[in-house]
Design a protein around this motif. Structure first.
Motif, mmCIF file in Angstrom:
data_model
loop_
_atom_site.group_PDB
_atom_site.id
_atom_site.type_symbol
_atom_site.label_atom_id
_atom_site.label_comp_id
_atom_site.label_asym_id
_atom_site.label_seq_id
_atom_site.Cartn_x
_atom_site.Cartn_y
_atom_site.Cartn_z
ATOM 1 N N LYS A 6 0.839 -1.196 0.000
ATOM 2 C CA LYS A 6 0.000 0.000 0.000
ATOM 3 C C LYS A 6 0.876 1.250 0.000
ATOM 4 O O LYS A 6 1.736 1.413 0.850
ATOM 5 C CB LYS A 6 -0.919 -0.009 1.223
ATOM 6 C CG LYS A 6 -1.940 -1.133 1.210
ATOM 7 C CD LYS A 6 -2.828 -1.090 2.436
ATOM 8 C CE LYS A 6 -3.844 -2.216 2.415
ATOM 9 N NZ LYS A 6 -4.707 -2.191 3.618
ATOM 10 N N TRP A 8 1.026 5.698 -1.030
ATOM 11 C CA TRP A 8 0.244 6.907 -1.262
ATOM 12 C C TRP A 8 0.211 7.116 -2.771
ATOM 13 O O TRP A 8 1.186 7.532 -3.383
ATOM 14 C CB TRP A 8 0.869 8.105 -0.551
ATOM 15 C CG TRP A 8 0.572 8.117 0.912
ATOM 16 C CD1 TRP A 8 1.339 7.631 1.914
ATOM 17 C CD2 TRP A 8 -0.607 8.634 1.547
ATOM 18 N NE1 TRP A 8 0.729 7.798 3.132
ATOM 19 C CE2 TRP A 8 -0.471 8.425 2.933
ATOM 20 C CE3 TRP A 8 -1.766 9.264 1.075
ATOM 21 C CZ2 TRP A 8 -1.442 8.806 3.849
ATOM 22 C CZ3 TRP A 8 -2.739 9.645 1.976
ATOM 23 C CH2 TRP A 8 -2.576 9.418 3.356
ATOM 24 N N GLU A 61 -1.949 14.636 3.750
ATOM 25 C CA GLU A 61 -2.823 13.480 3.957
ATOM 26 C C GLU A 61 -4.294 13.871 3.862
ATOM 27 O O GLU A 61 -5.097 13.168 3.234
ATOM 28 C CB GLU A 61 -2.536 12.858 5.328
ATOM 29 C CG GLU A 61 -1.218 12.121 5.415
ATOM 30 C CD GLU A 61 -0.975 11.562 6.800
ATOM 31 O OE1 GLU A 61 -1.953 11.392 7.556
ATOM 32 O OE2 GLU A 61 0.194 11.301 7.144
ATOM 33 N N SER A 62 -4.675 14.971 4.495
ATOM 34 C CA SER A 62 -6.074 15.395 4.488
ATOM 35 C C SER A 62 -6.576 15.662 3.079
ATOM 36 O O SER A 62 -7.709 15.335 2.730
ATOM 37 C CB SER A 62 -6.253 16.648 5.350
ATOM 38 O OG SER A 62 -5.548 17.754 4.788
ATOM 39 N N LEU A 65 -6.629 12.126 0.992
ATOM 40 C CA LEU A 65 -7.700 11.253 1.464
ATOM 41 C C LEU A 65 -9.071 11.805 1.082
ATOM 42 O O LEU A 65 -10.040 11.046 0.955
ATOM 43 C CB LEU A 65 -7.611 11.080 2.982
ATOM 44 C CG LEU A 65 -6.446 10.227 3.496
ATOM 45 C CD1 LEU A 65 -6.417 10.230 5.018
ATOM 46 C CD2 LEU A 65 -6.560 8.794 2.976
ATOM 47 N N MET A 70 -9.208 6.048 -1.548
ATOM 48 C CA MET A 70 -8.345 4.944 -1.151
ATOM 49 C C MET A 70 -9.002 4.048 -0.105
ATOM 50 O O MET A 70 -8.822 2.835 -0.111
ATOM 51 C CB MET A 70 -7.005 5.491 -0.634
ATOM 52 C CG MET A 70 -6.084 5.998 -1.726
ATOM 53 S SD MET A 70 -4.414 6.403 -1.147
ATOM 54 C CE MET A 70 -4.711 7.982 -0.354
ATOM 55 N N LYS A 71 -9.767 4.668 0.821
ATOM 56 C CA LYS A 71 -10.441 3.868 1.851
ATOM 57 C C LYS A 71 -11.427 2.886 1.231
ATOM 58 O O LYS A 71 -11.528 1.731 1.644
ATOM 59 C CB LYS A 71 -11.166 4.792 2.829
ATOM 60 C CG LYS A 71 -10.257 5.566 3.757
ATOM 61 C CD LYS A 71 -11.084 6.386 4.746
ATOM 62 C CE LYS A 71 -10.181 7.135 5.717
ATOM 63 N NZ LYS A 71 -10.966 7.944 6.686
ATOM 64 N N VAL A 76 -5.551 2.440 1.874
ATOM 65 C CA VAL A 76 -4.979 3.475 2.734
ATOM 66 C C VAL A 76 -3.695 2.941 3.362
ATOM 67 O O VAL A 76 -3.715 1.926 4.056
ATOM 68 C CB VAL A 76 -5.966 3.889 3.842
ATOM 69 C CG1 VAL A 76 -5.340 4.936 4.739
ATOM 70 C CG2 VAL A 76 -7.244 4.434 3.226
ATOM 71 N N GLU A 78 -0.468 2.267 5.812
ATOM 72 C CA GLU A 78 -0.348 2.236 7.268
ATOM 73 C C GLU A 78 0.596 3.326 7.774
ATOM 74 O O GLU A 78 0.575 3.665 8.952
ATOM 75 C CB GLU A 78 0.182 0.866 7.731
ATOM 76 C CG GLU A 78 -0.750 -0.299 7.464
ATOM 77 C CD GLU A 78 -0.598 -0.873 6.064
ATOM 78 O OE1 GLU A 78 0.201 -0.313 5.280
ATOM 79 O OE2 GLU A 78 -1.274 -1.880 5.767
ATOM 80 N N SER A 80 2.583 7.279 7.547
ATOM 81 C CA SER A 80 2.235 8.670 7.283
ATOM 82 C C SER A 80 2.716 9.082 5.899
ATOM 83 O O SER A 80 3.534 8.408 5.271
ATOM 84 C CB SER A 80 2.868 9.591 8.332
ATOM 85 O OG SER A 80 4.276 9.629 8.166
#
Length: 286
Positions: A6, A8, A61-62, A65, A70-71, A76, A78, A80
């Motif tokens: 996983k 980003w 990240e905010s 996401l 991704m969720k 997503v 694990e 940062s």
């Protein structure tokens, strides 16, 4: 597409309309965390400014996401966002990638295992195989294993890549302290691997032309240990890949000093600190 690790997966290098490179890829950004071999003043500044690393990471990240589902697809990461950059677990997706996933023109399957079959691919946890006329096998490269395969001798195979719980011991990510007659170009990773390899090739050319000498074996091993401590701190379990993306300016500065070149590649003081460094800044190295 079968996803084994996983990451980003981002559509562009912009966050809320602001270029991401200004948050992570300039000299000021590198000031926010400790670097191997830095002095007391830089170390103290990194400690005082360290909360900015968390803030920059959470801003990125905010945003991602929010705009990327991704969720929904169980992707997503694990780790940062900052750790993803520090360990090269970042990738740019094609335009409208997730829209095509929703349409069904791209099949996305997060899975740790898969195997080939006559009809295509069998994915771990799935009862039915995925029928495919063409399968592109692109699962990455085991760089440390490739280093071992250079040698026939088991002793040198063990020496060149080091233990699995340590980083691959390369001085300047290029020369092994115990095998100084061999240079390795291309093992270190960054946002641009071609650029990372090119500047090491220049460094190696200067060395072969006798413009500088390597330090002693003990000094090189000490430097490798300093970088290992640093990489393990910021890259987590991905330290074996020797990713230098968030410290490429600091790393290039060491190479420039070895070559006798000015490491400050921008003429203006403010530009040198706040404008991101790029391959063009090192294009005219002597």
């Amino acid at each position: 597409m079968i996803i084994r690790t996983k990451r980003w997966n981002i559509p562009s290098f912009e966050v809320w309309g602001f270029p991401l490179k200004y948050l992570f890829f300039n000299r000021f950004a590198e000031l926010l965390f400790h670097k191997p071999g830095e002095g007391l003043i830089l170390s103290l500044l990194a400690f005082l400014l360290s909360p900015l690393v968390w803030i920059f990471s959470k801003i990125a990240e905010s945003y991602f996401l929010k705009i990327i589902p991704m969720k929904k697809h169980g992707m997503v990461p694990e780790h940062s966002f900052f750790q993803a950059i520090s360990s090269c677990l970042l990738c740019i997706l094609p335009d409208n990638f997730y829209n095509k996933v929703e349409e069904g023109s791209i099949l996305l399957k997060p899975s740790k295992t898969f195997s080939f079959c006559k009809k295509g691919v069998e994915v771990g946890g799935e009862r039915q195989s995925i029928d495919s006329d063409l399968v592109i096998f692109a699962t990455g490269f085991k760089g440390d294993q490739k280093l071992r395969n250079i040698f026939v001798s088991s002793k040198f195979q063990e020496i060149v890549a080091g233990r699995k719980d340590n980083v691959v011991p390369l001085y300047r990510e290029c020369i092994h302290p115990q095998i100084p007659q061999m240079a390795i170009i291309g093992f270190a990773e960054s946002i641009s691997n071609l650029y990372t390899s090119e500047i090491r090739a220049r460094w190696l050319s200067h060395f072969l032309h006798g413009k500088f000498k390597l330090p002693s074996k003990r000094s090189m091993e000490k430097n490798v240990m300093e970088w290992e401590k640093h990489v393990k701190k910021y890259s987590g379990s991905r330290y074996r890949g020797s990713c230098i993306s968030t410290r490429h300016i600091w790393n290039n500065e060491q190479l420039c000093k070895d070559m006798g070149c000015n490491p400050r590649r921008k003429k203006c003081f403010l530009k040198d600190w706040f404008i991101p460094y790029s391959p063009a800044d090192y294009a005219e190295l002597d």
